[in-house]
Design a protein around this motif. Structure first.
Motif, PDB file in Angstrom:
ATOM      1  N   LYS A  98       0.851  -1.193   0.000  1.00 58.08           N
ATOM      2  CA  LYS A  98       0.000   0.000   0.000  1.00 58.08           C
ATOM      3  C   LYS A  98       0.882   1.238   0.000  1.00 58.08           C
ATOM      4  N   ARG A  99       0.235   2.404  -0.086  1.00 61.81           N
ATOM      5  CA  ARG A  99       0.961   3.670  -0.063  1.00 61.81           C
ATOM      6  C   ARG A  99       0.802   4.330   1.303  1.00 61.81           C
ATOM      7  N   VAL A 100       1.898   4.859   1.821  1.00 65.07           N
ATOM      8  CA  VAL A 100       1.882   5.550   3.106  1.00 65.07           C
ATOM      9  C   VAL A 100       1.256   6.925   2.911  1.00 65.07           C
ATOM     10  N   VAL A 101       0.183   7.188   3.643  1.00 58.45           N
ATOM     11  CA  VAL A 101      -0.501   8.475   3.567  1.00 58.45           C
ATOM     12  C   VAL A 101      -0.260   9.297   4.831  1.00 58.45           C
ATOM     13  N   GLY A 102      -0.062   8.625   5.956  1.00 58.69           N
ATOM     14  CA  GLY A 102       0.196   9.334   7.203  1.00 58.69           C
ATOM     15  C   GLY A 102       1.259   8.639   8.020  1.00 58.69           C
ATOM     16  N   VAL A 103       2.165   9.435   8.608  1.00 51.49           N
ATOM     17  CA  VAL A 103       3.212   8.903   9.500  1.00 51.49           C
ATOM     18  C   VAL A 103       2.973   9.468  10.897  1.00 51.49           C
ATOM     19  N   ALA A 104       3.811   9.055  11.843  1.00 50.51           N
ATOM     20  CA  ALA A 104       3.614   9.433  13.243  1.00 50.51           C
ATOM     21  C   ALA A 104       3.439  10.944  13.411  1.00 50.51           C
ATOM     22  N   GLY A 105       2.379  11.323  14.121  1.00 51.15           N
ATOM     23  CA  GLY A 105       2.101  12.732  14.391  1.00 51.15           C
ATOM     24  C   GLY A 105       1.181  13.394  13.389  1.00 51.15           C
ATOM     25  N   ASP A 106       0.939  12.750  12.242  1.00 53.00           N
ATOM     26  CA  ASP A 106       0.083  13.337  11.213  1.00 53.00           C
ATOM     27  C   ASP A 106      -1.390  13.231  11.582  1.00 53.00           C
ATOM     28  N   ARG A 116     -10.179  16.764  -1.744  1.00 53.42           N
ATOM     29  CA  ARG A 116      -8.865  16.180  -1.521  1.00 53.42           C
ATOM     30  C   ARG A 116      -8.648  15.800  -0.056  1.00 53.42           C
ATOM     31  N   LEU A 117      -7.717  14.855   0.153  1.00 52.30           N
ATOM     32  CA  LEU A 117      -7.285  14.554   1.508  1.00 52.30           C
ATOM     33  C   LEU A 117      -6.545  15.766   2.068  1.00 52.30           C
ATOM     34  N   ARG A 118      -6.592  15.877   3.391  1.00 50.94           N
ATOM     35  CA  ARG A 118      -5.773  16.880   4.064  1.00 50.94           C
ATOM     36  C   ARG A 118      -4.890  16.181   5.085  1.00 50.94           C
ATOM     37  N   VAL A 119      -3.613  16.532   5.056  1.00 50.34           N
ATOM     38  CA  VAL A 119      -2.655  16.026   6.039  1.00 50.34           C
ATOM     39  C   VAL A 119      -2.110  17.229   6.787  1.00 50.34           C
ATOM     40  N   ASN A 120      -2.373  17.259   8.087  1.00 55.24           N
ATOM     41  CA  ASN A 120      -1.954  18.391   8.926  1.00 55.24           C
ATOM     42  C   ASN A 120      -2.479  19.717   8.383  1.00 55.24           C
ATOM     43  N   GLY A 121      -3.716  19.664   7.878  1.00 54.41           N
ATOM     44  CA  GLY A 121      -4.380  20.866   7.394  1.00 54.41           C
ATOM     45  C   GLY A 121      -4.049  21.256   5.966  1.00 54.41           C
ATOM     46  N   ARG A 122      -3.147  20.519   5.330  1.00 50.07           N
ATOM     47  CA  ARG A 122      -2.728  20.854   3.964  1.00 50.07           C
ATOM     48  C   ARG A 122      -3.345  19.884   2.966  1.00 50.07           C
ATOM     49  N   VAL A 144      -2.238   9.877  13.625  1.00 48.39           N
ATOM     50  CA  VAL A 144      -1.349   8.708  13.611  1.00 48.39           C
ATOM     51  C   VAL A 144      -0.422   8.763  14.831  1.00 48.39           C
ATOM     52  N   PRO A 145      -0.483   7.741  15.701  1.00 52.14           N
ATOM     53  CA  PRO A 145       0.378   7.749  16.889  1.00 52.14           C
ATOM     54  C   PRO A 145       1.820   7.357  16.558  1.00 52.14           C
ATOM     55  N   ASP A 146       2.699   7.564  17.512  1.00 53.23           N
ATOM     56  CA  ASP A 146       4.101   7.176  17.336  1.00 53.23           C
ATOM     57  C   ASP A 146       4.203   5.701  16.982  1.00 53.23           C
ATOM     58  N   GLY A 147       5.130   5.396  16.055  1.00 53.07           N
ATOM     59  CA  GLY A 147       5.406   4.005  15.705  1.00 53.07           C
ATOM     60  C   GLY A 147       4.401   3.377  14.770  1.00 53.07           C
ATOM     61  N   ARG A 148       3.485   4.172  14.197  1.00 52.09           N
ATOM     62  CA  ARG A 148       2.462   3.626  13.303  1.00 52.09           C
ATOM     63  C   ARG A 148       2.405   4.418  11.997  1.00 52.09           C
ATOM     64  N   VAL A 149       1.763   3.820  10.984  1.00 51.51           N
ATOM     65  CA  VAL A 149       1.523   4.497   9.712  1.00 51.51           C
ATOM     66  C   VAL A 149       0.088   4.242   9.268  1.00 51.51           C
ATOM     67  N   TRP A 150      -0.442   5.156   8.453  1.00 53.11           N
ATOM     68  CA  TRP A 150      -1.785   5.046   7.867  1.00 53.11           C
ATOM     69  C   TRP A 150      -1.601   4.796   6.377  1.00 53.11           C
ATOM     70  N   LEU A 151      -2.224   3.742   5.854  1.00 54.97           N
ATOM     71  CA  LEU A 151      -1.947   3.255   4.499  1.00 54.97           C
ATOM     72  C   LEU A 151      -3.221   3.176   3.666  1.00 54.97           C
ATOM     73  N   LEU A 152      -3.090   3.577   2.396  1.00 61.57           N
ATOM     74  CA  LEU A 152      -4.195   3.471   1.452  1.00 61.57           C
ATOM     75  C   LEU A 152      -3.692   2.865   0.146  1.00 61.57           C
ATOM     76  N   GLY A 153      -4.577   2.148  -0.543  1.00 66.66           N
ATOM     77  CA  GLY A 153      -4.268   1.696  -1.893  1.00 66.66           C
ATOM     78  C   GLY A 153      -4.522   2.816  -2.882  1.00 66.66           C
ATOM     79  N   ASP A 154      -3.853   2.781  -4.034  1.00 69.35           N
ATOM     80  CA  ASP A 154      -4.059   3.806  -5.060  1.00 69.35           C
ATOM     81  C   ASP A 154      -5.409   3.654  -5.764  1.00 69.35           C
TER      82      ASP A 154
END
Length: 201
Positions: A98-106, A116-122, A144-154
């Protein structure tokens, strides 16, 4: 002759275990970038765990997040399945791409007024999304908490990804240590051989 074959097999096994592996694409969830039956090379040395970047295409072990940890198949079934996966002839029941859409803190939100998606307001441009698909038909607002990622397919309309596990234990957030590596090269079919472009999320 036999010893040379044995040495070659051992070297190949070590390279695939620790450096670069081949992954068989089992579905259309990453179209148009990757289609069912494609093979990609996965770099196991970089971009795993805490080093993963938004926009990376990663292969990961879904046990404990996307799949239960238990495996109900018999030993012969697991051996046959493992051989097919190692030879690049079959996919895995517990390994995904999958594709990483969010990392820790996002904070990842779907969707803004412009769709559109927004990441940290952008607002995020996603040129890799399957033509005709919207970023997501399912609304979500995830931190997204520390040590985790949020994933989506294209191919958002057919992909089972982090969205599918909202409300479940873990909420579809995959632990960084479960990431096997970043897919960086399409090697099959040969007429589409080439690097997988990285996108900054």
């Amino acid at each position: 002759m036999f010893s040379a074959i044995l040495v070659a097999a051992v070297i190949t096994g070590l390279v695939r275990a620790f450096l670069i592996d081949v992954y068989f694409i089992p579905s259309g969830s990453m179209e148009p970038l990757l289609t069912e039956g494609d093979r990609v090379l996965v770099n196991k040395l970089e971009d795993t765990g805490a080093d993963v970047r938004r926009g990376d295409v990663v292969v990961f072990d879904g046990r404990g997040s996307f799949d239960p940890i238990t495996d109900q198949r018999s030993l012969p079934q697991r051996v046959i399945a493992g051989a097919g996966q190692w030879l690049g002839l079959a996919g895995s029941d517990t390994v995904y791409i999958k594709r990483v859409v969010g990392v820790a803190g996002d904070r990842v939100v779907c969707c803004a007024e412009d769709g559109r998606l927004r990441v940290n307001g952008r607002a995020v441009d996603e040129p890799y999304v399957f033509p005709g698909d919207v970023p997501s038909e399912q609304a979500f607002d995830v931190v997204v908490p520390d040590g985790r990622v949020w994933l989506l397919g294209d191919h958002r309309s057919v992909s089972m990804d982090s969205r599918s596990l909202l409300g479940a234990p873990g909420g579809g957030l995959v632990p960084g240590e479960r990431i096997i590596g970043r897919a960086f090269q399409l090697v099959w079919p040969v007429d589409r051989f080439g690097p997988l472009e990285r996108h900054d999320g």
